[in-house]
Design a protein around this motif. Structure first.
Motif, PDB file in Angstrom:
ATOM      1  N   HIS A   1      -2.969  12.899   0.987  1.00  0.00           N
ATOM      2  CA  HIS A   1      -2.013  13.320   2.009  1.00  0.00           C
ATOM      3  C   HIS A   1      -1.879  12.195   3.028  1.00  0.00           C
ATOM      4  O   HIS A   1      -2.877  11.711   3.569  1.00  0.00           O
ATOM      5  N   ALA A   2      -0.650  11.779   3.311  1.00  0.00           N
ATOM      6  CA  ALA A   2      -0.434  10.598   4.154  1.00  0.00           C
ATOM      7  C   ALA A   2      -1.084  10.731   5.530  1.00  0.00           C
ATOM      8  O   ALA A   2      -1.623   9.758   6.059  1.00  0.00           O
ATOM      9  N   LEU A   3      -1.053  11.925   6.112  1.00  0.00           N
ATOM     10  CA  LEU A   3      -1.621  12.098   7.452  1.00  0.00           C
ATOM     11  C   LEU A   3      -3.142  12.035   7.444  1.00  0.00           C
ATOM     12  O   LEU A   3      -3.763  11.896   8.505  1.00  0.00           O
ATOM     13  N   ASP A   4      -3.747  12.113   6.256  1.00  0.00           N
ATOM     14  CA  ASP A   4      -5.185  11.879   6.127  1.00  0.00           C
ATOM     15  C   ASP A   4      -5.483  10.400   5.884  1.00  0.00           C
ATOM     16  O   ASP A   4      -6.507   9.881   6.318  1.00  0.00           O
ATOM     17  N   VAL A   5      -4.578   9.730   5.165  1.00  0.00           N
ATOM     18  CA  VAL A   5      -4.804   8.332   4.778  1.00  0.00           C
ATOM     19  C   VAL A   5      -4.433   7.359   5.898  1.00  0.00           C
ATOM     20  O   VAL A   5      -5.178   6.411   6.191  1.00  0.00           O
ATOM     21  N   LEU A   6      -3.296   7.559   6.544  1.00  0.00           N
ATOM     22  CA  LEU A   6      -2.808   6.604   7.544  1.00  0.00           C
ATOM     23  C   LEU A   6      -3.815   6.317   8.654  1.00  0.00           C
ATOM     24  O   LEU A   6      -3.971   5.146   9.051  1.00  0.00           O
TER      25      LEU A   6
ATOM     26  N   THR B   1       0.866  -1.177   0.000  1.00  0.00           N
ATOM     27  CA  THR B   1       0.000   0.000   0.000  1.00  0.00           C
ATOM     28  C   THR B   1       0.902   1.226   0.000  1.00  0.00           C
ATOM     29  O   THR B   1       1.695   1.409   0.923  1.00  0.00           O
ATOM     30  N   SER B   2       0.812   2.037  -1.048  1.00  0.00           N
ATOM     31  CA  SER B   2       1.712   3.177  -1.196  1.00  0.00           C
ATOM     32  C   SER B   2       0.913   4.464  -1.350  1.00  0.00           C
ATOM     33  O   SER B   2      -0.022   4.540  -2.151  1.00  0.00           O
ATOM     34  N   ILE B   3       1.315   5.474  -0.579  1.00  0.00           N
ATOM     35  CA  ILE B   3       0.566   6.726  -0.495  1.00  0.00           C
ATOM     36  C   ILE B   3       1.410   7.867  -1.041  1.00  0.00           C
ATOM     37  O   ILE B   3       2.573   8.029  -0.665  1.00  0.00           O
ATOM     38  N   ASP B   4       0.813   8.671  -1.912  1.00  0.00           N
ATOM     39  CA  ASP B   4       1.518   9.840  -2.430  1.00  0.00           C
ATOM     40  C   ASP B   4       0.488  10.892  -2.827  1.00  0.00           C
ATOM     41  O   ASP B   4      -0.616  10.562  -3.269  1.00  0.00           O
ATOM     42  N   VAL B   5       0.866  12.142  -2.675  1.00  0.00           N
ATOM     43  CA  VAL B   5      -0.050  13.238  -2.977  1.00  0.00           C
ATOM     44  C   VAL B   5       0.061  13.688  -4.432  1.00  0.00           C
ATOM     45  O   VAL B   5      -0.799  14.416  -4.924  1.00  0.00           O
ATOM     46  N   GLU B   6       1.097  13.219  -5.142  1.00  0.00           N
ATOM     47  CA  GLU B   6       1.352  13.671  -6.510  1.00  0.00           C
ATOM     48  C   GLU B   6       0.935  12.602  -7.525  1.00  0.00           C
ATOM     49  O   GLU B   6       1.507  11.514  -7.558  1.00  0.00           O
ATOM     50  N   PRO B   7      -0.047  12.900  -8.393  1.00  0.00           N
ATOM     51  CA  PRO B   7      -0.499  11.893  -9.363  1.00  0.00           C
ATOM     52  C   PRO B   7       0.581  11.460 -10.347  1.00  0.00           C
ATOM     53  O   PRO B   7       0.633  10.291 -10.730  1.00  0.00           O
TER      54      PRO B   7
END
Length: 201
Positions: A103-108, A71-77
């Protein structure tokens, strides 16, 4: 140390795309350490903060069992588009990757407690201390959290450097070292890889 294990053509191409996008990938030494950790843990569930162009993801997936999911999180498409290209070139099944835009702090906080074997952090440096809190919550006992760039090109050890990112690097290193839940080690690979295992209860 950085070139002990050479990179293949897929990793080389992904690294080049990362440089073009301005998202500096983890060095080959640090990447090899991630692959080793994923293999040693037999990590079936991994979270990555900061997809970049897929370099670290390729290393992580290279050590995970074939049923493992990243599972990988990034804000940049555009970062995730580059990562998808890298994963396709490596012939990694689409079902093995879950790329989340945001945003990782929203997703985590939406991810399940104690459900992950490995958490790798290479996102916004100023947010590293907050990623630590979320990452430890996500880890199963015996799981591992790893932070890239903790030496921050030598700026961390220079007390005259007090910018936000450098201060955050110092804070996360101190917090990991002092956290009774963790068994840490700082590895002199790439730009510094801080690794900590979550103690068994």
């Amino acid at each position: 140390m950085e070139h002990f294990l050479p990179e293949d053509d897929v990793l080389t191409a992904a690294r080049s795309r990362g440089v073009d996008l301005g998202c500096a990938p983890i060095g080959s030494g640090g990447g090899s350490a991630l692959r080793f950790l994923a293999a040693a843990l037999q990590a079936k569930a991994v979270v990555e903060v900061g997809t970049g162009a897929g370099v670290s993801g390729l290393y992580l997936l290279g050590g995970m069992p074939v049923a493992g999911v990243l599972t990988s999180i990034d804000v940049e498409p555009e970062h995730q588009r580059a990562a998808r290209k890298a994963f396709a070139e490596a012939k990694i099944q689409v079902s093995r990757t879950r790329l989340i835009m945001g945003h990782a702090l929203d997703v985590l906080p939406r991810l399940t407690d104690a459900a992950y074997d490995l958490v790798f952090v290479d996102g916004a440096k100023s947010e590293y201390p907050r990623y630590l809190d979320e990452g430890v919550r996500l880890l199963r006992p015996g799981g591992v959290i790893a932070f890239d760039n903790v030496l921050w090109n030598g700026r961390v050890v220079d007390p005259s450097n007090r910018d936000q990112d450098t201060t955050a690097m110092r804070e996360v290193a101190r917090s990991v070292r002092e956290d009774d839940r963790l068994v840490p080690v700082l590895l002199p690979l790439s730009d510094g890889l801080l690794v900590a295992a979550k103690k068994q209860k």
